[in-house]
Design an enzyme around this catalytic site. Sequence first.
Site, PDB file in Angstrom:
ATOM      1  N   CYS A 107      65.244 -84.035  18.953  1.00 32.59           N
ATOM      2  CA  CYS A 107      64.051 -84.845  19.161  1.00 32.59           C
ATOM      3  C   CYS A 107      64.207 -86.170  18.433  1.00 32.59           C
ATOM      4  CB  CYS A 107      62.842 -84.098  18.624  1.00 32.59           C
ATOM      5  SG  CYS A 107      61.387 -85.116  18.580  1.00 32.59           S
ATOM      6  N   CYS A 149      58.350 -87.080  12.038  1.00 32.04           N
ATOM      7  CA  CYS A 149      57.245 -86.153  12.283  1.00 32.04           C
ATOM      8  C   CYS A 149      57.342 -84.927  11.397  1.00 32.04           C
ATOM      9  CB  CYS A 149      57.226 -85.803  13.771  1.00 32.04           C
ATOM     10  SG  CYS A 149      56.681 -84.162  14.187  1.00 32.04           S
ATOM     11  N   CYS A 209      59.601 -80.181  13.387  1.00 31.63           N
ATOM     12  CA  CYS A 209      60.660 -79.214  13.693  1.00 31.63           C
ATOM     13  C   CYS A 209      61.888 -79.494  12.843  1.00 31.63           C
ATOM     14  CB  CYS A 209      60.993 -79.182  15.172  1.00 31.63           C
ATOM     15  SG  CYS A 209      60.930 -80.753  16.012  1.00 31.63           S
ATOM     16  N   CYS A 246      57.316 -84.452  23.195  1.00 27.72           N
ATOM     17  CA  CYS A 246      57.663 -83.501  22.153  1.00 27.72           C
ATOM     18  C   CYS A 246      58.391 -82.333  22.801  1.00 27.72           C
ATOM     19  CB  CYS A 246      56.380 -83.035  21.468  1.00 27.72           C
ATOM     20  SG  CYS A 246      56.610 -81.628  20.371  1.00 27.72           S
ATOM     21  N   GLN A 249      47.738 -67.145  18.917  1.00 26.50           N
ATOM     22  CA  GLN A 249      49.166 -67.355  18.672  1.00 26.50           C
ATOM     23  C   GLN A 249      49.679 -68.500  19.549  1.00 26.50           C
ATOM     24  OE1 GLN A 249      50.984 -65.684  16.432  1.00 26.50           O
ATOM     25  NE2 GLN A 249      49.638 -63.967  15.920  1.00 26.50           N
ATOM     26  N   TYR A 278      42.373 -59.286   9.644  1.00 28.52           N
ATOM     27  CA  TYR A 278      42.724 -60.651  10.083  1.00 28.52           C
ATOM     28  C   TYR A 278      42.941 -60.620  11.595  1.00 28.52           C
ATOM     29  CZ  TYR A 278      44.040 -60.557   5.136  1.00 28.52           C
ATOM     30  OH  TYR A 278      44.063 -60.368   3.779  1.00 28.52           O
ATOM     31  N   GLU A 288      37.630 -60.184  10.551  1.00 28.05           N
ATOM     32  CA  GLU A 288      38.089 -61.570  10.712  1.00 28.05           C
ATOM     33  C   GLU A 288      37.037 -62.503  10.108  1.00 28.05           C
ATOM     34  OE1 GLU A 288      40.549 -63.674  12.119  1.00 28.05           O
ATOM     35  OE2 GLU A 288      39.094 -65.259  11.691  1.00 28.05           O
ATOM     36  N   ASP A 339      47.546 -59.014   9.536  1.00 24.71           N
ATOM     37  CA  ASP A 339      48.221 -60.199  10.079  1.00 24.71           C
ATOM     38  C   ASP A 339      47.616 -61.435   9.415  1.00 24.71           C
ATOM     39  OD1 ASP A 339      49.484 -62.117  11.580  1.00 24.71           O
ATOM     40  OD2 ASP A 339      48.570 -61.553  13.494  1.00 24.71           O
ATOM     41  N   CYS A 369      53.574 -64.414   8.722  1.00 27.02           N
ATOM     42  CA  CYS A 369      54.164 -65.688   9.134  1.00 27.02           C
ATOM     43  C   CYS A 369      54.764 -66.401   7.926  1.00 27.02           C
ATOM     44  CB  CYS A 369      53.138 -66.554   9.839  1.00 27.02           C
ATOM     45  SG  CYS A 369      51.657 -66.817   8.875  1.00 27.02           S
TER      46      CYS A 369
HETATM   47  N1  SAH Z   1      45.948 -61.106  14.542  1.00 24.62           N
HETATM   48  C1  SAH Z   1      45.410 -62.286  15.149  1.00 24.62           C
HETATM   49  C2  SAH Z   1      45.145 -63.429  14.147  1.00 24.62           C
HETATM   50  C3  SAH Z   1      46.215 -63.727  13.144  1.00 24.62           C
HETATM   51  S1  SAH Z   1      46.062 -65.277  12.315  1.00 24.62           S
HETATM   52  C4  SAH Z   1      46.302 -62.759  16.269  1.00 24.62           C
HETATM   53  O1  SAH Z   1      47.431 -62.314  16.418  1.00 24.62           O
HETATM   54  O2  SAH Z   1      45.858 -63.605  17.060  1.00 24.62           O
HETATM   55  C5  SAH Z   1      45.188 -64.891  10.876  1.00 24.62           C
HETATM   56  C6  SAH Z   1      43.693 -64.775  11.067  1.00 24.62           C
HETATM   57  O3  SAH Z   1      43.122 -64.445   9.787  1.00 24.62           O
HETATM   58  C7  SAH Z   1      42.983 -66.038  11.523  1.00 24.62           C
HETATM   59  O4  SAH Z   1      42.187 -65.729  12.636  1.00 24.62           O
HETATM   60  C8  SAH Z   1      42.105 -66.440  10.318  1.00 24.62           C
HETATM   61  O5  SAH Z   1      40.883 -67.012  10.702  1.00 24.62           O
HETATM   62  C9  SAH Z   1      41.888 -65.118   9.637  1.00 24.62           C
HETATM   63  N2  SAH Z   1      41.607 -65.120   8.196  1.00 24.62           N
HETATM   64  C10 SAH Z   1      42.020 -66.002   7.251  1.00 24.62           C
HETATM   65  N3  SAH Z   1      41.663 -65.596   6.027  1.00 24.62           N
HETATM   66  C11 SAH Z   1      41.007 -64.415   6.174  1.00 24.62           C
HETATM   67  C12 SAH Z   1      40.403 -63.482   5.271  1.00 24.62           C
HETATM   68  N4  SAH Z   1      40.411 -63.689   3.964  1.00 24.62           N
HETATM   69  N5  SAH Z   1      39.850 -62.361   5.786  1.00 24.62           N
HETATM   70  C13 SAH Z   1      39.849 -62.133   7.119  1.00 24.62           C
HETATM   71  N6  SAH Z   1      40.390 -62.982   8.018  1.00 24.62           N
HETATM   72  C14 SAH Z   1      40.976 -64.103   7.567  1.00 24.62           C
END
Ligand code: SAH
Length: 411
Positions: free
Chosen positions: A25, A31, A34, A108, A232, A261, A282, A337, A364
């Site tokens: 790129c 930027c 990446c 991009c 995602q 999450y 969430e 997650d 992540c």
């Molecule tokens: N599992 C979902 C989201 C993962 S991203 C998927 O695959 O789409 C992480 C998520 O955690 C986000 O939606 C964010 O808003 C939420 N989050 C962040 N801090 C948090 C907390 N302390 N308790 C609960 N959720 C939270």
Amino acid sequence: KMAEKKQAGYNKKMQRQETRECQECSYHKKCGGCEYSGIPYEEQLQKKEKRVTRLLREFGKVEPIVGMSYPYYYRNKVHAVYAQKKNGQVICGTYEKDSHRVVDIESCLLEDKQSTAIIRDIRGLLRSFKIKPYNEDTGYGLLRHVLVRHAHATGEVMVVLVIASPILPSKNNFVKALRQMHPEITTVVLNINGRNTSMVLGDQEKVLYGKGYIVDELLGMRFRISAKSFYQVNPLQTEKLYSLALEYAGLTGQEVVWDLYCGIGTISLFLAQAAKHVYGVEIVPEAIADARENAKNNQIDHATFYVGKAEEVLPQWVDEHKKDGDEGLHPDVIVVDPPRKGCDEKCLETMVTMAPERIVYVSCDSATLARDLKYLQANGYEVTRVRPVDQFCHSMHVETVCLLSIQNKMI
Ligand code: SAH
């Protein structure tokens, strides 16, 4: 038909070649989006696998990274910031690395191409509608950011216009002009962010056109996604990621599961198809509203969603249900997650007291993952599977799925 087939075959061949040779790129140094741009994709995968192995080796064997067959133009969410140069020219793109200078970006390699085009065309509309980009230093001007979200499976497109004060002049004509150029846009949302903050979205929202959300499909289920909800960014790889998480969860239809999450309930609802009951937690209320709607639209009535921080909701829930012996107190599986900072210790502590057979950790950030695995390992869990999935091709970020199993304390 023959010609079409030939063309498709040719396109595939070109894509394979592009992936092998690797495009670089022209903006990547400025930027910073990446970090691995210019490095052949196979080598990028090896680098990521190595890093995960280095950080997680002490917990168990790291399985081969799941790569993408054509690692370009995969990002379904594109964000741009707008600014005006001294000579009056309006530019849009991203902030230069570690600064608030805007880099004008015409194309991009990661972003969905159609979304980049929408962002460029909005730039073109600003002059005729006399809309000025917002200036962070002087507080003058209106348009701060534009967010475009593209549903890979359905083609629906959402445009979020983030403005600094509540009124967008001639908004109806603006939307009309934009839709004339891009009839693929299915909804336009106005978001008002008047604060001096690095957060992109403000609290206040107004739907200017369409439903106010888009619908996408993953692994045969349909999901509603609102502007403020997390989703995602790489849909093809997400299906692979979720399939792994589902496999690790090892469900037979009888299990009670927590999904912490949970966002808009994607993982929760996949798990629910093979579980007795799923509880999701969430922090973003709009995402939970989506999750509840998504459960309904996918005919799932055995999923319960709670708004709040996992580290607060979970301990409170356990406390409140201690007496009634609710089945949720003793889940078979807990999936987490979390965002990059990982799980709060209070959350991990509560999970351990609930003693699920299995914990599936989707991460992540491998550094916070290593920290949290250490805690779980010290508290009776053994890491039995680890596999990275490349969700963020050409960047240095890597997603990892882990399976932890409870150790038999009787031995
Ligand atoms: N599992 C979902 C989201 C993962 S991203 C998927 O695959 O789409 C992480 C998520 O955690 C986000 O939606 C964010 O808003 C939420 N989050 C962040 N801090 C948090 C907390 N302390 N308790 C609960 N959720 C939270």
